[in-house]
Design an enzyme around this catalytic site. Structure first.
Site, PDB file in Angstrom:
ATOM      1  N   THR A 114     -91.265  -9.355   8.527  1.00 51.32           N
ATOM      2  CA  THR A 114     -90.698 -10.004   7.338  1.00 51.32           C
ATOM      3  C   THR A 114     -90.241 -11.415   7.704  1.00 51.32           C
ATOM      4  OG1 THR A 114     -89.991  -7.932   6.383  1.00 51.32           O
ATOM      5  CG2 THR A 114     -88.683  -9.845   5.778  1.00 51.32           C
ATOM      6  N   ARG A 134     -92.611   1.532  -3.617  1.00 50.98           N
ATOM      7  CA  ARG A 134     -91.324   1.415  -2.894  1.00 50.98           C
ATOM      8  C   ARG A 134     -90.898  -0.052  -2.836  1.00 50.98           C
ATOM      9  NH1 ARG A 134     -89.655  -1.689   1.771  1.00 50.98           N
ATOM     10  NH2 ARG A 134     -88.003  -0.566   2.827  1.00 50.98           N
ATOM     11  N   ILE A 135     -89.628  -0.284  -3.107  1.00 49.00           N
ATOM     12  CA  ILE A 135     -89.097  -1.643  -3.044  1.00 49.00           C
ATOM     13  C   ILE A 135     -87.979  -1.659  -2.010  1.00 49.00           C
ATOM     14  CG2 ILE A 135     -87.838  -3.404  -4.334  1.00 49.00           C
ATOM     15  CD1 ILE A 135     -89.422  -2.399  -6.814  1.00 49.00           C
ATOM     16  N   GLY A 136     -88.016  -2.641  -1.119  1.00 48.72           N
ATOM     17  CA  GLY A 136     -87.024  -2.710  -0.042  1.00 48.72           C
ATOM     18  C   GLY A 136     -85.855  -3.609  -0.385  1.00 48.72           C
ATOM     19  N   ASP A 137     -85.193  -4.116   0.640  1.00 48.89           N
ATOM     20  CA  ASP A 137     -84.001  -4.956   0.455  1.00 48.89           C
ATOM     21  C   ASP A 137     -84.355  -6.412   0.187  1.00 48.89           C
ATOM     22  OD1 ASP A 137     -85.027  -5.057   3.113  1.00 48.89           O
ATOM     23  OD2 ASP A 137     -83.236  -6.153   3.724  1.00 48.89           O
ATOM     24  N   THR A 172     -83.630  -8.606   7.830  1.00 49.08           N
ATOM     25  CA  THR A 172     -84.901  -7.933   8.119  1.00 49.08           C
ATOM     26  C   THR A 172     -84.637  -6.607   8.812  1.00 49.08           C
ATOM     27  OG1 THR A 172     -86.972  -8.029   9.365  1.00 49.08           O
ATOM     28  CG2 THR A 172     -85.123  -9.273  10.267  1.00 49.08           C
ATOM     29  N   GLY A 173     -85.459  -5.629   8.510  1.00 47.30           N
ATOM     30  CA  GLY A 173     -85.276  -4.321   9.142  1.00 47.30           C
ATOM     31  C   GLY A 173     -85.555  -3.220   8.140  1.00 47.30           C
TER      32      GLY A 173
HETATM   33  N1  ASP Z   1     -86.631  -5.300   5.203  1.00 42.55           N
HETATM   34  C1  ASP Z   1     -88.012  -5.131   4.870  1.00 42.55           C
HETATM   35  C2  ASP Z   1     -88.140  -3.983   3.900  1.00 42.55           C
HETATM   36  O1  ASP Z   1     -87.497  -2.960   4.096  1.00 42.55           O
HETATM   37  C3  ASP Z   1     -88.913  -4.880   6.032  1.00 42.55           C
HETATM   38  C4  ASP Z   1     -88.663  -5.685   7.277  1.00 42.55           C
HETATM   39  O2  ASP Z   1     -87.771  -6.504   7.335  1.00 42.55           O
HETATM   40  O3  ASP Z   1     -89.438  -5.514   8.250  1.00 42.55           O
HETATM   41  O4  ASP Z   1     -88.921  -4.058   3.000  1.00 42.55           O
END
Ligand code: ASP
Length: 422
Positions: free
Chosen positions: A156, A184-187, A207-208
């Site tokens: 990311t 699916r939707i992330g942060d 990120t994560g």
């Molecule tokens: N935070 C991002 C998500 O969960 C993925 C990532 O940062 O690698 O969509």
């Protein structure tokens, strides 16, 4: 600091990458950071720098955003992005788009051209078309011979900046987590979770494992800690990354409204970079100790508290209990807890010590070790450590936790919790 900028390219673990994979990532980060730095040095707004830097990283196939995004369980790229302007707290975001070349620019259009904050899926794509933004065939995003696993690829991208006018901005863009369920939707497109910016505090991009960042509203939490708990940026970041997030779930980049940068991850690595008007320019695939801060932390309070404790040790070792007690707050509000009992007030605490240690022989030689000084704002500090007494009768040792407060310009212990190792 006149201006400052930080970027990330995801919390991936660089240990599994070949040398050339590491190099292309470093090159991608450096190129984007250079452009951001030049824009800010030229007086451009933080918001513009954030958008341009993220577009570059979206176009770079080595990162999990735009071209190069990881794929869903059914092998499609679904992209999320958000951007926030700290001067007005305006923000825009898009989720689950599949044909928009630069989701960060679409997020900015949502912010600037609609009354909404977040557009998803088909509606977001129709808006992109209406805005005449470049659209691509979904195959444009697919750059893998073999879909990577979550462990292999966390890339990311994000950028935070503070410009010469004192404004901060933040943005994040991603393909999400590898093999996510369709939809699916992330942060990353959730303002307050993956992205946040406000001129009264800071700008943050995360990120994560997105779910973990959403559950804890991590980006907003950092700003809140600065607002309400009087924390400096790097303390707030440390609290969030080390104590709030579960271990090995991610990291973040941040810049305060005064231009201090704090980067931190609790994963083995995080591709990131930082630059500011002092001439700093650095990129990393992992940070030593998992963090980097450009704040000029005054060691002064820690040094002053350490000095008080040193004086206590000296007094103790010459058999002077009253001198030892000098480090404590001479107040009825002083609390001392040990052995399952709480003693209240300075006089009672002194009496307790005198009863337990009637002479130099029982007092022995005191040492403090493994000291940790944890500032809790500007005028309160927590001190953790180990005490031990060498003496003719059984030596003893244990742990202690002190709360030390600045009172009338002097640091005083206001609470002491001591335990003895069995
Ligand atoms: N935070 C991002 C998500 O969960 C993925 C990532 O940062 O690698 O969509």
């Amino acid at each position: 600091m006149e201006w400052a900028v930080a970027i990330h390219g995801g919390a991936g673990d660089p240990r599994g990458w070949k040398a050339e994979q590491q190099q292309v990532r470093r090159d991608g980060l450096s190129a984007a950071l250079k452009v951001g730095s030049e824009m800010l040095a030229a007086g451009k707004p933080a918001l513009d720098a954030v958008e341009v830097v993220i577009r570059l990283l979206e176009d770079d196939p080595n990162f999990n955003a735009g071209r190069g995004a990881v794929l869903t369980a059914d092998s499609r790229a679904e992209l999320d992005a958000s951007i926030m302007d700290g001067s007005s707290r305006s923000c825009g975001a898009v989720a689950g788009v599949t044909t928009v070349k630069n989701p960060i620019t679409l997020a900015r259009r949502v912010m600037a051209e609609t009354k909404h904050v977040l557009l998803a899926g088909e509606g977001a794509e129709a808006f992109a078309e209406a805005q005449k933004l470049p659209l691509v065939d979904p195959s444009y995003f697919l750059t893998y011979q073999r879909p990577p696993t979550a462990q292999e690829y966390m890339g990311t991208v994000g950028c935070v900046a503070r410009d010469k006018h004192g404004n901060v901005a933040a943005g994040t863009s991603t393909g999400g987590t590898a093999r996510k369920l369709p939809g699916r939707i992330g942060d990353s497109p959730i303002v307050g979770a993956g992205t946040y910016a406000a001129n009264d505090s800071c700008a943050v991009s995360c990120t994560g494992v997105g779910e973990e960042f959403i559950r804890n509203s991590i980006a907003f939490d950092i700003a809140s800690q600065m607002r309400h708990a009087d924390r400096r940026l790097e303390q707030a970041v440390d609290q969030a990354v080390r104590l709030t997030l579960k271990p090995n779930t991610g990291g973040l980049i941040s810049v305060s409204s005064t231009g201090e940068i704090a980067l931190q991850h609790n994963t083995p690595g995080m591709s990131c970079g930082a630059a500011d008007s002092s001439g700093r320019f650095e990129v990393h695939l992992q940070l030593s100790d998992g963090k980097l801060s450009t704040a000029e932390v005054s060691q002064e309070p820690q040094a002053l508290v350490a000095e008080i404790l040193q004086k206590q040790v000296e007094a103790w070792n010459r058999g002077d209990v009253v001198g030892f007690m000098d480090g404590y707050w001479q107040s009825d509000l002083l609390t001392f807890s040990s052995g399952g009992a709480i003693t209240r007030g300075f006089a009672s605490t002194l009496a307790r010590y005198q009863q337990r240690y009637p002479d130099a022989k029982t007092m022995g030689q005191l040492t403090f070790s493994e000291m940790e000084y944890v500032p809790l704002g500007d005028s309160v500090m927590q001190v953790l450590g180990v005490w031990s007494l060498e003496r003719e009768e059984q030596p003893v040792s244990g742990r202690f936790t002190l709360v030390v407060r600045l009172i009338d310009n002097q640091w005083k212990i206001v609470h002491d919790h001591t335990s003895t190792t069995e």
